[in-house]
Design a protein around this motif. Structure first.
Motif, PDB file in Angstrom:
ATOM      1  N   LEU A 120       0.834  -1.203   0.000  1.00 47.81           N
ATOM      2  CA  LEU A 120       0.000   0.000   0.000  1.00 47.81           C
ATOM      3  C   LEU A 120       0.870   1.254   0.000  1.00 47.81           C
ATOM      4  N   GLY A 172      -6.041   6.586  -2.352  1.00 44.43           N
ATOM      5  CA  GLY A 172      -7.169   6.626  -3.294  1.00 44.43           C
ATOM      6  C   GLY A 172      -6.910   7.530  -4.487  1.00 44.43           C
ATOM      7  N   ASP A 201     -12.228   6.048  -2.158  1.00 42.59           N
ATOM      8  CA  ASP A 201     -11.510   5.004  -2.900  1.00 42.59           C
ATOM      9  C   ASP A 201     -10.410   4.387  -2.042  1.00 42.59           C
ATOM     10  N   MET A 205     -10.069   0.457  -0.741  1.00 44.86           N
ATOM     11  CA  MET A 205      -8.885  -0.385  -0.912  1.00 44.86           C
ATOM     12  C   MET A 205      -8.503  -1.040   0.418  1.00 44.86           C
ATOM     13  N   LYS A 208     -10.535  -4.087   1.944  1.00 43.24           N
ATOM     14  CA  LYS A 208     -10.266  -5.427   1.409  1.00 43.24           C
ATOM     15  C   LYS A 208      -9.058  -6.073   2.070  1.00 43.24           C
TER      16      LYS A 208
END
Ligand SMILES: [Fe+2]
Ligand SMILES: [Fe+2]
Length: 301
Positions: A120, A172, A201, A205, A208
């Motif tokens: 990430l 995002g 957004d 992410m 999940k």
């Protein structure tokens, strides 16, 4: 049953890092409990930390390690344990066989090593490259955010989550076209609508991953206490304190950076501006703590 958590044959999360496998068994109250397997002949290093209060415990479940202390060697096997706190130099252990430890740390070791976080984070860096920011935007925001939260006595677990959320707050933006991010002049309404999607957004992410509990913080970092923020227009206490902290630190960092269309503002100007908007856009308590941090950092007087 309330308060009881059973996890059969499973880990919360596992990271593989070359010859080491680290599994998170549990975390809470500022500690992490992990199971770690290191392959034969590999070196394990324990480094002195910045924080003298950090303690790490290792209990050998299986295998054998050799530890070197002042030129002599000690072999540790099943049921032996060692711990470290405030080391004055690095300690090296060699795995004589494949070795498995149970380890407990009062510092979030696991999360800083986690694959998910580093993946990430890469997305975050990509975003910063596209966004004309220097790479360091998120890490500066995280540094200010942690210091501000510490001033506000937010508690160890919350500060840890805030740290991760602030590093990831803009991921995002990966969905925003580069022309829009780099546009030197005012955005059209349509373009601004695209920009306004980045908190949601980013949160999607995170939802999940194993870091779902960071999602709300990320989603709310552009909310403002007067309800004029986005994406939801939340007001006052509807906004998480963590998100309000990121909001202030993010604004400060954006103002004190050069942009395509303007020079950087001074730290003093940025803080004064944020103070002027305390109670309007920013939480007054957060602003006060943030100002203290800036004074202590020597950024303003
Ligand atoms: Fe943002
Ligand atoms: Fe940002």
């Amino acid at each position: 049953m309330k308060g009881l958590k059973i996890l059969k044959d499973g880990y919360l999360e596992t990271v593989k890092n070359g010859s080491t496998t680290l599994s998170l068994l549990g975390h809470g109250g500022g500690i992490e409990m992990m199971k770690q397997t290191v392959l034969k002949d590999k070196l394990i290093a324990l480094f002195p930390g910045e924080d003298a209060s950090v303690q790490e415990f290792f209990y050998i479940l299986k295998g054998e390690v050799e530890i070197e202390i002042n030129d002599s060697k000690v072999n540790l096997r099943e049921d032996d344990l060692f711990s470290a706190q405030d080391l004055d130099e690095a300690i090296y252990l060699t795995a004589k066989t494949d070795v498995t430890f149970l380890s407990v740390s009062t510092y979030p070791v696991f999360h800083s090593m986690s694959n998910v976080i580093s993946e990430l984070r890469k997305i975050g860096e990509e975003v910063e490259r596209k966004d004309r920011y220097t790479f360091k935007h998120s890490s500066r925001v995280s540094k200010y955010a942690v210091k501000t939260a510490t001033k506000m006595a937010l508690g160890r677990d919350r500060i840890h989550n805030l740290f991760l959320a602030s590093i990831l707050h803009d991921i995002g933006k990966i969905n925003i076209p580069e022309e829009v991010l780099k546009k030197p002049d005012k955005l059209t309404d349509e373009e601004f609508e695209l920009v306004k999607k980045h908190p949601g957004d980013g949160a999607a992410m995170l939802r999940k991953t194993a870091y779902a509990d960071l999602a709300d913080i990320v989603e709310q970092h552009h909310e403002r206490v007067n309800g004029r923020g986005y994406p939801f227009g939340l007001k006052g206490d509807e906004i998480l304190v963590e998100a309000k902290i990121i909001g202030v630190c993010d604004t400060f960092d954006a103002m004190t950076e050069d942009r395509a269309y303007r020079k950087a503002f001074t730290a003093q100007y940025a803080v004064d501006e944020i103070k002027r908007l305390a109670g309007i856009q920013y939480d007054p308590e957060v602003v006060e703590a943030f100002e203290q941090v800036m004074i202590e950092e020597g950024k303003i007087n």
